[in-house]
Design a protein around this motif. Structure first.
Motif, PDB file in Angstrom:
ATOM      1  N   PRO A 370       0.841  -1.212   0.000  1.00 13.13           N
ATOM      2  CA  PRO A 370       0.000   0.000   0.000  1.00 13.13           C
ATOM      3  C   PRO A 370       0.871   1.254   0.000  1.00 13.13           C
ATOM      4  CG  PRO A 370       0.072  -0.942   2.185  1.00 13.13           C
ATOM      5  CD  PRO A 370       0.820  -1.899   1.298  1.00 13.13           C
ATOM      6  N   MET A 371       0.218   2.406  -0.075  1.00 16.83           N
ATOM      7  CA  MET A 371       0.952   3.672   0.015  1.00 16.83           C
ATOM      8  C   MET A 371       1.678   3.734   1.355  1.00 16.83           C
ATOM      9  SD  MET A 371       0.315   5.345  -2.838  1.00 16.83           S
ATOM     10  CE  MET A 371       0.497   7.099  -2.530  1.00 16.83           C
ATOM     11  N   THR A 372       2.944   4.126   1.303  1.00 15.27           N
ATOM     12  CA  THR A 372       3.781   4.123   2.501  1.00 15.27           C
ATOM     13  C   THR A 372       4.429   5.491   2.696  1.00 15.27           C
ATOM     14  OG1 THR A 372       5.539   2.914   3.635  1.00 15.27           O
ATOM     15  CG2 THR A 372       5.854   3.346   1.291  1.00 15.27           C
ATOM     16  N   ALA A 373       5.037   5.680   3.852  1.00 14.58           N
ATOM     17  CA  ALA A 373       5.665   6.959   4.175  1.00 14.58           C
ATOM     18  C   ALA A 373       6.861   7.205   3.260  1.00 14.58           C
ATOM     19  CB  ALA A 373       6.097   6.981   5.632  1.00 14.58           C
ATOM     20  N   SER A 374       6.970   8.422   2.756  1.00 15.64           N
ATOM     21  CA  SER A 374       8.048   8.786   1.835  1.00 15.64           C
ATOM     22  C   SER A 374       9.139   9.524   2.595  1.00 15.64           C
ATOM     23  CB  SER A 374       7.507   9.654   0.694  1.00 15.64           C
ATOM     24  OG  SER A 374       7.108  10.921   1.180  1.00 15.64           O
ATOM     25  N   LEU A 394       2.731  10.356   1.729  1.00 15.01           N
ATOM     26  CA  LEU A 394       2.748   8.975   1.258  1.00 15.01           C
ATOM     27  C   LEU A 394       3.289   8.883  -0.161  1.00 15.01           C
ATOM     28  CD1 LEU A 394      -0.706   7.745   2.610  1.00 15.01           C
ATOM     29  CD2 LEU A 394       1.539   7.626   3.715  1.00 15.01           C
ATOM     30  N   MET A 395       3.805   7.705  -0.486  1.00 14.55           N
ATOM     31  CA  MET A 395       4.348   7.432  -1.805  1.00 14.55           C
ATOM     32  C   MET A 395       4.015   6.000  -2.189  1.00 14.55           C
ATOM     33  SD  MET A 395       8.428   6.816  -1.048  1.00 14.55           S
ATOM     34  CE  MET A 395       8.718   6.070  -2.630  1.00 14.55           C
ATOM     35  N   SER A 396       4.041   5.724  -3.474  1.00 13.39           N
ATOM     36  CA  SER A 396       3.822   4.380  -3.988  1.00 13.39           C
ATOM     37  C   SER A 396       5.164   3.711  -4.257  1.00 13.39           C
ATOM     38  CB  SER A 396       2.997   4.428  -5.275  1.00 13.39           C
ATOM     39  OG  SER A 396       2.913   3.137  -5.857  1.00 13.39           O
ATOM     40  N   LEU A 397       5.242   2.424  -3.986  1.00 11.39           N
ATOM     41  CA  LEU A 397       6.459   1.667  -4.244  1.00 11.39           C
ATOM     42  C   LEU A 397       6.478   1.040  -5.632  1.00 11.39           C
ATOM     43  CD1 LEU A 397       6.921  -0.186  -0.824  1.00 11.39           C
ATOM     44  CD2 LEU A 397       7.989   1.926  -1.608  1.00 11.39           C
ATOM     45  N   LYS A 398       5.478   1.330  -6.432  1.00  9.26           N
ATOM     46  CA  LYS A 398       5.428   0.753  -7.772  1.00  9.26           C
ATOM     47  C   LYS A 398       6.570   1.297  -8.623  1.00  9.26           C
ATOM     48  CE  LYS A 398       2.233  -0.169 -11.573  1.00  9.26           C
ATOM     49  NZ  LYS A 398       0.864   0.030 -12.078  1.00  9.26           N
TER      50      LYS A 398
END
Length: 508
Positions: A370-374, A394-398
């Protein structure tokens, strides 16, 4: 009426631990022999920092995350403390900034050069002087930039604002004096508005981060807590410690009512301290004991039974401390959800350990990421001190969702570091101005030799000598036929008998 077993579906029921190969470990690291119950290791996607044993003063080692294999015993260190270093923590919003605390009663903040530590660092960017006894624990604020918390054996918790022009800061923003003994651990909630502590006086305290007001205090006779974690947005706390009969134990608490624990679970009779690690994205709890070789992991839920045991990773090598890679540094292509860095003092080894969710598909798995802390702060120090609270950005790890740092960004970072150094150190501004003038004056003279220097400093595969790591195996040296000099060393190529008859060649 037939009996039916109750099966609990979980995406993380089959998570397993995968230790790195010998070539991917960090060997020959003189890990500290301190008896402090800290992790002694800090990791981010660029660097690995570990406290080392040294004679006189205190020092820690900063290695590139890709600098695996045998570590040079003469590798430069960060050695500005006059006493043993007890804790180190990377700035969550700046991969080139690390804080350290020591027995010399100071906290120092260091700027790491973009290419790593090439010579011993003795001059910090900031020095925090306020504690009267040795400082044992430091923590960065999770959402506000340049806000640092420290606690020492003087029983004080101090809040520091690093956004100031002075290099030596003697007055903290606030001093919290609710503790009657040494603070053992500290943990923030998601937006950093509250933090919890465990103390040697057996009490658990929940306080406001900015004002330091005491919100709740718990003292349980059946549980002696040593470490505490606030479990994200679940409104719960987890503590690890010992029971009345000196068995290792974990306890779950309601954040709004710390009078009685919701759950207590005895684990074993070992004596090592239990280090808890929580992943708010997967709601998984990892328990690693000091001196143990195993790591237990659980899944946390907001409903009963709250804690669900998953499985256990076993190893014959005991750990002294553990470093944890931030989520933005994980390998999402292999479904890695957590990564430890085990400190094995018996072998002077740092071993990466990946926790992997088994999936057949090699594509990006959105359900476990899921979106996680950047690494972008939600607030400045001034905004947080003025009374504003915000959750993490938040940021995406994709892969592809975040643009990689370009060369121009790196140059801007170097320039910003130089500016900060010049602001905090007298005379540096004039020195940098003189250097710029000399570079402008000699620009035409250097242009004539730039082509020769470029050919001398670059290889046929386009890698820069300053960023290259030494070859790990002999095959890596011999299987690169297009290079006449490898990493700046002369290479003699050995061809087969047929090649030597046809072209009797050797490259010097």
């Amino acid at each position: 009426m037939t009996w039916r077993p109750q099966y609990r579906s979980s995406k993380f029921r089959h998570v397993f631990g995968k230790a790195a190969t010998k070539e991917s470990c960090y060997d020959g690291v003189p890990i500290t022999r301190s008896v402090q119950d800290n992790n002694f290791c800090a990791v981010n996607p660029r660097f690995l920092a570990v406290i080392t044993e040294c004679a006189g003063g205190g020092a820690f080692l900063v290695l590139s995350i890709h600098h695996t294999g045998k570590v040079d015993p003469t590798h430069p260190r960060v050695s500005g403390h006059r006493g043993n270093v007890l804790d180190i923590k990377w700035n969550p919003f700046n991969d080139y900034c690390i804080a350290s605390c020591s027995e010399d009663t100071t906290v120092k903040v260091w700027e790491i050069p973009p290419h790593g530590v090439l010579k011993n660092l003795t001059m910090p960017w900031k020095e925090l002087q306020g504690h009267s006894r040795r400082v044992g624990l430091i923590e960065w604020h999770p959402t506000a930039n340049n806000i640092l918390f420290s606690t020492a054996y003087d029983y004080q918790v101090m809040i520091w604002n690093l956004d100031c022009p002075e290099q030596v800061i003697k007055n903290p923003v606030r001093t919290i004096s609710h503790h009657t003994d040494v603070v053992l651990s500290m943990s923030f909630n998601t937006d950093g508005s509250q933090f919890a502590t465990t103390c040697k006086d057996r009490k658990i305290r929940l306080m406001e981060s900015r004002s330091g007001n005491l919100l709740q205090e718990a003292s349980c006779k059946t549980h002696k807590a040593s470490k505490v974690l606030i479990l994200g947005n679940l409104k719960k706390l987890i503590t690890s410690g010992t029971s009345r009969w000196n068995e290792r134990q974990i306890a779950l608490w309601d954040q709004d009512d710390l009078s009685v624990p919701l759950l207590e679970e005895n684990l074993d009779g070992s004596s090592g301290v239990l280090f808890p690690f929580y992943d708010p994205d997967t709601h998984m709890l990892y328990l690693a004991g000091k001196g143990d070789g195993n790591i237990r992991y659980y899944e946390i839920s907001s409903e009963k039974p709250y804690i669900q045991y998953l499985t256990e990773y076993r190893s014959h090598m005991p750990q002294k401390g553990m470093g944890v890679m931030p989520k933005r540094g994980l390998d999402v292509s292999s479904c890695e959800v957590f990564r430890f860095y085990k400190l094995v003092t018996t072998k002077s080894l740092i071993e990466p350990l990946s926790m992997i969710v088994p999936r057949r598909s090699e594509s990006y798995q959105e359900d476990i990421y899921p979106m996680t802390a950047s690494n972008t702060p939600a607030l400045t120090a001034e905004e947080w001190l003025s009374g504003i609270d915000k959750g993490p950005v938040l940021m995406s790890l994709k892969p592809g969702s975040q643009v990689a740092e370009s060369l121009s960004d790196r140059k801007e970072l170097v320039n910003s570091l130089d500016t900060r150094r010049s602001q905090s150190r007298p005379g540096m501004l004039q020195l940098s101005y003189i250097q710029d003038q000399l570079e402008t004056k000699d620009g035409k003279q250097d242009s004539a030799h730039s082509q020769d220097d470029r050919s001398r400093m670059s290889l046929s595969n386009g890698e820069d000598l300053a960023l290259c790591s030494p070859p790990r195996t002999e095959n890596e040296v011999w299987n690169d036929p297009g290079v006449s000099t490898y990493r700046g060393f002369p290479v003699f190529w050995h061809f087969s008998l047929k090649d030597r008859i046809s072209s009797h060649a050797s490259v010097v």
